[in-house]
Design a protein around this motif. Structure first.
Motif, PDB file in Angstrom:
ATOM      1  N   THR A  40       0.799  -1.224   0.000  1.00 12.47           N
ATOM      2  CA  THR A  40       0.000   0.000   0.000  1.00 12.47           C
ATOM      3  C   THR A  40       0.840   1.287   0.000  1.00 12.47           C
ATOM      4  O   THR A  40       0.296   2.373   0.092  1.00 12.47           O
ATOM      5  N   THR A  62      -0.276  -0.601  -5.192  1.00 11.25           N
ATOM      6  CA  THR A  62      -1.575   0.064  -5.162  1.00 11.25           C
ATOM      7  C   THR A  62      -1.517   1.534  -5.554  1.00 11.25           C
ATOM      8  O   THR A  62      -2.558   2.132  -5.821  1.00 11.25           O
ATOM      9  N   ARG A 122      -7.259  -1.910  -7.856  1.00 15.95           N
ATOM     10  CA  ARG A 122      -8.200  -1.859  -6.729  1.00 15.95           C
ATOM     11  C   ARG A 122      -9.051  -3.125  -6.690  1.00 15.95           C
ATOM     12  O   ARG A 122      -9.254  -3.720  -5.622  1.00 15.95           O
ATOM     13  N   ALA A 123      -9.530  -3.566  -7.841  1.00 21.46           N
ATOM     14  CA  ALA A 123     -10.332  -4.793  -7.908  1.00 21.46           C
ATOM     15  C   ALA A 123      -9.506  -6.010  -7.499  1.00 21.46           C
ATOM     16  O   ALA A 123     -10.005  -6.913  -6.811  1.00 21.46           O
ATOM     17  N   ARG A 126      -8.968  -5.901  -3.654  1.00 15.19           N
ATOM     18  CA  ARG A 126     -10.219  -6.254  -2.974  1.00 15.19           C
ATOM     19  C   ARG A 126     -10.474  -7.757  -3.067  1.00 15.19           C
ATOM     20  O   ARG A 126     -10.949  -8.383  -2.113  1.00 15.19           O
ATOM     21  N   HIS A 127     -10.139  -8.349  -4.198  1.00 15.82           N
ATOM     22  CA  HIS A 127     -10.320  -9.793  -4.377  1.00 15.82           C
ATOM     23  C   HIS A 127      -9.393 -10.572  -3.429  1.00 15.82           C
ATOM     24  O   HIS A 127      -9.829 -11.530  -2.777  1.00 15.82           O
ATOM     25  N   ARG A 129      -8.008  -9.462  -0.641  1.00 18.12           N
ATOM     26  CA  ARG A 129      -8.418  -9.227   0.754  1.00 18.12           C
ATOM     27  C   ARG A 129      -9.609 -10.087   1.135  1.00 18.12           C
ATOM     28  O   ARG A 129      -9.739 -10.506   2.287  1.00 18.12           O
ATOM     29  N   ASP A 130     -10.456 -10.376   0.154  1.00 19.03           N
ATOM     30  CA  ASP A 130     -11.628 -11.211   0.415  1.00 19.03           C
ATOM     31  C   ASP A 130     -11.260 -12.696   0.418  1.00 19.03           C
ATOM     32  O   ASP A 130     -11.638 -13.438   1.330  1.00 19.03           O
TER      33      ASP A 130
END
Length: 371
Positions: A40, A62, A122-123, A126-127, A129-130
């Motif tokens: 980050t 990022t 970003r996508a 997020r993927h 992190r999920d």
């Protein structure tokens, strides 16, 4: 001649769970694989790419623009690029800094680094992190997803992987002024250069040992203190190195561990480590010093951490630092030895200098032991 951004070849990023992202090639045309992770930080890409702790990993950057200030030969944390590949939004073909010697594209091509740009970072983050950490493959030469899936299936998981032997020095070497006040034995599990610089700045003469060095080897140097460095891979499989740390402690010298060194110190006291969901990588992680009550912003790069419950039940250990985002353990101290360690990077590069005081504490422990 540099390619125009619009003319860059097509590239594919395939994640282990089957998720596909299409973008453009950045760096060398080819195929690469490894564990995907994300950083980050908004600056310091060159230090990140040369950090040995990233060995075997593909890093998602990022920040929107990567490469915009080029490459400067002195801003490295090891002798070569250590990442397996890179993912970013905008890959700058040119650079604006007068001090830079070359573009990031040239740097990657010379180092055979395959990367992908022009994807939705970003996508992707997020993927991850999920879904959690997983392997991935990047290719700008093979665009058949089914073929890439077969190649990716052969890539080993980071969990259970020993990687320090890939980046540790093979023979011992010295750094600094031989007439310095303190002598420090540095165990190189993948040491960043700024750890060495931070010690030399504090009047330390260093002997950097390969990861298979014994306590007898260190004792022959007669150090005032011992440093356990950072490094890549799963600490849980480093049984010999963990046993060696017990022998280092028996020498009775002040000891300081960073990142992997922190994990090995914990394991030497019977504390287990485990793989995190996504890990901590960036230069803005808040940590609280439990002993002083003060907080600091830290630079971090790790995918494994130590077991809090086991530390709390060990009478010889105390927790010294805690991550304020997820409450994971960021530092420990041994009550029966002059030894402490932190999970994050007090030497930074890149990152804030809030935690540099830990080097001063280490030097203070060596001074007290001398007295």
């Amino acid at each position: 001649m540099q390619l125009k951004y619009s003319s860059l070849p097509k590239a594919i990023l395939l994640l282990e769970d089957g998720k596909v992202f299409e973008g453009k090639a950045a760096g060398k045309i080819g195929t690469t694989s490894g564990e995907i992770c994300f950083n980050t930080g908004m600056s310091g890409y060159q230090e990140i790419f040369t950090d040995p702790s990233y060995f075997g990993q593909i890093v998602v950057m990022t920040n929107s623009h990567i490469g915009n200030y080029g490459v400067e030969e002195n801003e490295v944390e090891s002798d070569s690029i250590k990442i397996a590949g890179m993912v970013c939004k905008k890959f700058n073909q040119g650079f604006s800094r007068a001090r830079a010697q070359k573009s990031l594209g040239q740097y990657f091509e010379e180092s055979n680094i395959v990367s992908i740009c022009d994807v939705d970072t970003r996508a992707i983050v997020r993927h991850i992190r999920d879904k959690g950490a997983m392997n991935c493959i990047i290719s700008s030469e093979i665009l058949d997803v089914e073929v890439l899936k077969k190649q990716l299936a052969k890539v080993p998981s980071m969990e259970g992987l020993e990687l320090s032997s890939k980046v540790s020095c093979k023979t011992a070497y010295n750094v600094g002024n031989e007439k310095a006040k303190y002598k420090v034995a540095v165990m190189d599990y993948g040491a960043k250069k700024n750890i060495l610089r931070s010690l030399v700045e504090r009047d330390c003469y260093l002997k950097v040992f390969p990861m298979n060095a014994s306590a007898k080897d260190l004792a022959a140097f007669n150090p005032d203190g011992i440093m356990l460095s950072n490094g890549p891979g799963d600490p849980g499989v480093m049984k010999k190195e963990t046993e060696a740390v017990k022998d280092f402690l028996a020498l009775g010298k002040p000891l300081f561990g960073i990142c992997l060194g922190h994990q090995l110190l914990a394991q030497s006291q019977g504390i287990s480590t485990y793989k995190m969901h996504t890990g901590h990588r960036g230069i803005n992680h808040p940590v609280q010093n439990i002993i002083s009550g003060k907080s600091e912003i830290t630079s971090q790069n790790h995918g494994f951490t130590v077991n809090e419950k086991e530390i709390n039940s060990n009478p010889n250990l105390e927790i010294s630092h805690v991550n304020l985002n997820d409450k994971t353990i960021e530092g420990i101290r041994l009550k029966n030895y002059k030894a402490f360690s932190v999970q994050y990077h007090p030497e930074a590069c890149p990152g804030p200098l809030d935690a540099r005081y830990l080097f001063d504490e280490f030097v203070g422990n060596m001074e007290a032991a001398k007295g």
